[in-house]
Scaffold this motif. Structure first.
Motif, mmCIF file in Angstrom:
data_model
loop_
_atom_site.group_PDB
_atom_site.id
_atom_site.type_symbol
_atom_site.label_atom_id
_atom_site.label_comp_id
_atom_site.label_asym_id
_atom_site.label_seq_id
_atom_site.Cartn_x
_atom_site.Cartn_y
_atom_site.Cartn_z
ATOM 1 N N ILE A 68 0.836 -1.207 0.000
ATOM 2 C CA ILE A 68 0.000 0.000 0.000
ATOM 3 C C ILE A 68 0.866 1.250 0.000
ATOM 4 C CG2 ILE A 68 -1.692 1.317 1.343
ATOM 5 C CD1 ILE A 68 -2.771 -1.381 2.351
ATOM 6 N N LEU A 69 1.958 1.212 0.760
ATOM 7 C CA LEU A 69 2.857 2.363 0.837
ATOM 8 C C LEU A 69 3.451 2.684 -0.530
ATOM 9 C CD1 LEU A 69 4.099 4.392 2.851
ATOM 10 C CD2 LEU A 69 5.978 2.775 3.176
ATOM 11 N N LEU A 70 3.763 1.668 -1.318
ATOM 12 C CA LEU A 70 4.314 1.894 -2.653
ATOM 13 C C LEU A 70 3.316 2.600 -3.567
ATOM 14 C CD1 LEU A 70 6.174 -1.515 -3.257
ATOM 15 C CD2 LEU A 70 7.195 0.705 -2.703
ATOM 16 N N VAL A 71 2.040 2.214 -3.466
ATOM 17 C CA VAL A 71 1.006 2.852 -4.283
ATOM 18 C C VAL A 71 0.751 4.271 -3.794
ATOM 19 C CG1 VAL A 71 -1.413 2.734 -5.030
ATOM 20 C CG2 VAL A 71 -0.077 0.631 -4.775
ATOM 21 N N ARG A 72 0.756 4.464 -2.504
ATOM 22 C CA ARG A 72 0.402 5.755 -1.916
ATOM 23 C C ARG A 72 1.393 6.851 -2.285
ATOM 24 N NH1 ARG A 72 -1.438 6.062 4.318
ATOM 25 N NH2 ARG A 72 -3.092 4.787 3.418
ATOM 26 N N ARG A 73 2.605 6.492 -2.614
ATOM 27 C CA ARG A 73 3.595 7.502 -2.976
ATOM 28 C C ARG A 73 3.156 8.345 -4.168
ATOM 29 N NH1 ARG A 73 8.643 5.466 -4.825
ATOM 30 N NH2 ARG A 73 7.398 3.791 -5.758
ATOM 31 N N HIS A 74 2.272 7.796 -4.999
ATOM 32 C CA HIS A 74 1.850 8.488 -6.216
ATOM 33 C C HIS A 74 0.625 9.371 -6.002
ATOM 34 C CE1 HIS A 74 4.722 6.058 -8.430
ATOM 35 N NE2 HIS A 74 4.212 4.969 -7.883
ATOM 36 N N VAL A 75 0.014 9.317 -4.830
ATOM 37 C CA VAL A 75 -1.151 10.164 -4.555
ATOM 38 C C VAL A 75 -0.667 11.579 -4.273
ATOM 39 C CG1 VAL A 75 -3.131 10.541 -3.048
ATOM 40 C CG2 VAL A 75 -2.449 8.215 -3.645
#
Length: 508
Positions: free
Chosen positions: A225-232
């Motif tokens: 989830i942390l990897l995806v959240r970096r792009h928000v």
């Protein structure tokens, strides 16, 4: 910084600031950024926001459910901890909620001051680190400490994530999206229930290892989830208020260009503009005065909604497995099946009812979901007290109760995140979460654990009735005080504190 009446970037500069001004320069700006965000059609960009921010509730649901279901195993000999089931569902649960209340206030203040993006990365990191340390527990005090710190991280998540979601999602979809995202907690709960069945199977894992692996798998999911959240991205609304207007304009323009390419047609013009006085920070005094002096009815509404759902959910989440083993003789390794069923009921509530919060309206839906869940829980208490329920029929009753309660509980977060000015949003979420959860969420597990530990049917039925009364009371408050917020912009529901008001006639 007045935006053009299309999807392009604004062409005007911030008054009194040069083109090379630092990104935190402040002044008075006129912008259409909020209206431009609200008129966007649903797109792949919005899915990225939902996945990056909303999926953390899956992780929270998984971990909290695992704790509830492994309570019996932790109390058994050979678990690696000298702890009782009552301490897990009572003391540890109360410490988790206490940490969540503290974290919400601490990180909520930082979120309003330093931005949504920076904090929703930090809070997830705190949450993951504490969860990993929980898996390494060797003494009860260590387990209690890191349950508190895990809650500290998740409390910050509630403030940072809900404020970011509401500021990025168009007004047409805000209600259903917020409800579904908060409801995905129960998707994690289903996974946690089923995972606990596997991890508690002593034929596969020894008693002192299975529960540790459960926490470890939650950490792995959180890292993804942390990897995806970096792009928000950061919230453009927050950027506007805090002197980063050019960044906000650039971000929204880039999103608009991407959506126009995706849809193959130009976007409609935004509905209007707003003029604001930018500022770098908002003091606690102004926040408190706004919430309680300017919006006392809304403050009462938020508190009632949070107290009701906090007592019910924290008590049931941590205590359902103990009820099954105490009153119906369900083995600790089998409670996960029953919890998966009530978690499914919780998940279906927001999924099936969420759209109605945007169409039928907030007041009708919030009040009805709270009242229906409370009335059904009164009925469950009556049947339980008469001794006519089995483990299966009790689970079915709870499934019906929580179908409505889950939608209502999710609407509590939606409500406090949209009915107060933008500058106070994260702190408002944090405050009502902390105060409501402190009143209901800390007392709930302690009361529930004490009453169920007695082994008396009447005591447990009383715990059910307390939760039912609080839910019905919150429903009645919502019937009178809920705000008509469906399909309205956040700035229309509550004018920003920084909004510039027209000067009186003859005044410069």
């Amino acid at each position: 910084m007045t935006a053009e009446s299309g999807s392009g970037a604004s062409s005007a500069a911030v008054p009194s600031a040069s083109a090379s001004a630092p990104p935190t320069a402040t002044g008075t700006v006129t912008t259409a950024v909020p209206a431009r965000l609200d008129r966007l059609p649903w797109s792949r960009w919005h899915w990225m926001v939902v996945i990056g921010l909303g999926t953390v509730w899956i992780l929270d649901g998984l971990e909290v459910t695992v704790v509830g279901n492994v309570a019996g195993r932790l109390a058994e000999a050979g678990s690696g901890l000298d702890i009782t089931a009552a301490q897990v569902t009572g003391v540890a649960a109360a410490l988790y909620v206490t940490g969540a209340c503290s974290g919400a206030l601490f990180f909520g203040w930082l979120t309003d001051r330093y931005g949504r993006k920076r904090l929703f990365l930090v809070t997830l990191a705190v949450y993951l680190g504490a969860t990993a340390m929980t898996a390494l527990s060797f003494e009860s005090w260590w387990f209690f400490l890191f349950r508190f710190l895990t809650g500290f991280g998740i409390g910050g998540e509630y403030a940072a994530i809900n404020s970011a979601i509401d500021e990025l999602i168009p007004s047409l979809y805000r209600g259903r999206v917020d409800l579904v995202i908060n409801g995905t907690y129960w998707l994690g709960a289903i996974g946690g229930a089923l995972l606990s069945i596997l991890m508690l199977d002593t034929g596969l894992f020894p008693p002192n290892l299975g529960w540790r692996i459960s926490f470890g798998l939650g950490v792995v999911l959180g890292l993804v989830i942390l990897l995806v959240r970096r792009h928000v991205p950061e919230s453009p609304r927050w950027q506007l208020i805090h002197g980063r207007g050019e960044q906000a304009e650039e971000l929204v323009s880039a999103v608009e260009r991407g959506i126009e390419r995706e849809k193959g047609e130009p976007l409609p013009p935004p509905a209007g503009e707003i003029t604001i006085h930018q500022r770098r920070s908002i003091g606690f005094g102004l926040i408190a005065g706004t919430v309680f002096a300017r919006y006392p009815r809304r403050a009462c509404l938020g508190l009632a909604l949070f107290v009701g759902q906090a007592f019910l959910y924290n008590a049931v989440t941590f205590g359902f497995g103990v009820i099954l083993t105490t009153f119906f003789g369900v083995p600790t390794g089998r409670t996960g099946y029953y919890f998966a069923v009530i978690a499914a009921g919780n998940l279906l509530g927001p999924l099936l009812l969420g759209r109605l919060f945007d169409t039928v309206g907030r007041r009708i839906m919030i009040s009805s979901t709270y009242l229906l869940s409370g009335l059904l829980l009164f009925g469950t208490a009556w049947l339980f007290g008469r001794g006519v329920l089995t483990a299966t029929t009790l689970t079915a009753c709870w499934c019906a109760v929580l179908f409505f309660a889950s939608a209502g509980a999710s609407s509590a977060y939606l409500t406090v995140s949209e009915i107060f000015p933008m500058e106070t949003r994260a702190m408002a979420i944090a405050f009502f979460y902390a105060l409501g959860t402190a009143a209901g969420g800390i007392s709930g597990p302690l009361v529930f654990a004490d009453l169920t530990a007695s082994g008396a049917v009447g005591d447990t039925a009383l715990a059910f009735r307390i939760g039912a009364a609080l839910m019905c009371g919150a429903g009645l408050v919502a019937a009178f005080l809920a705000v008509k917020a469906e399909r309205r912009s956040l700035e229309d529901i509550a004018e920003p504190l920084s909004a510039a008001r027209p000067s009186p006639a003859g005044t410069p």
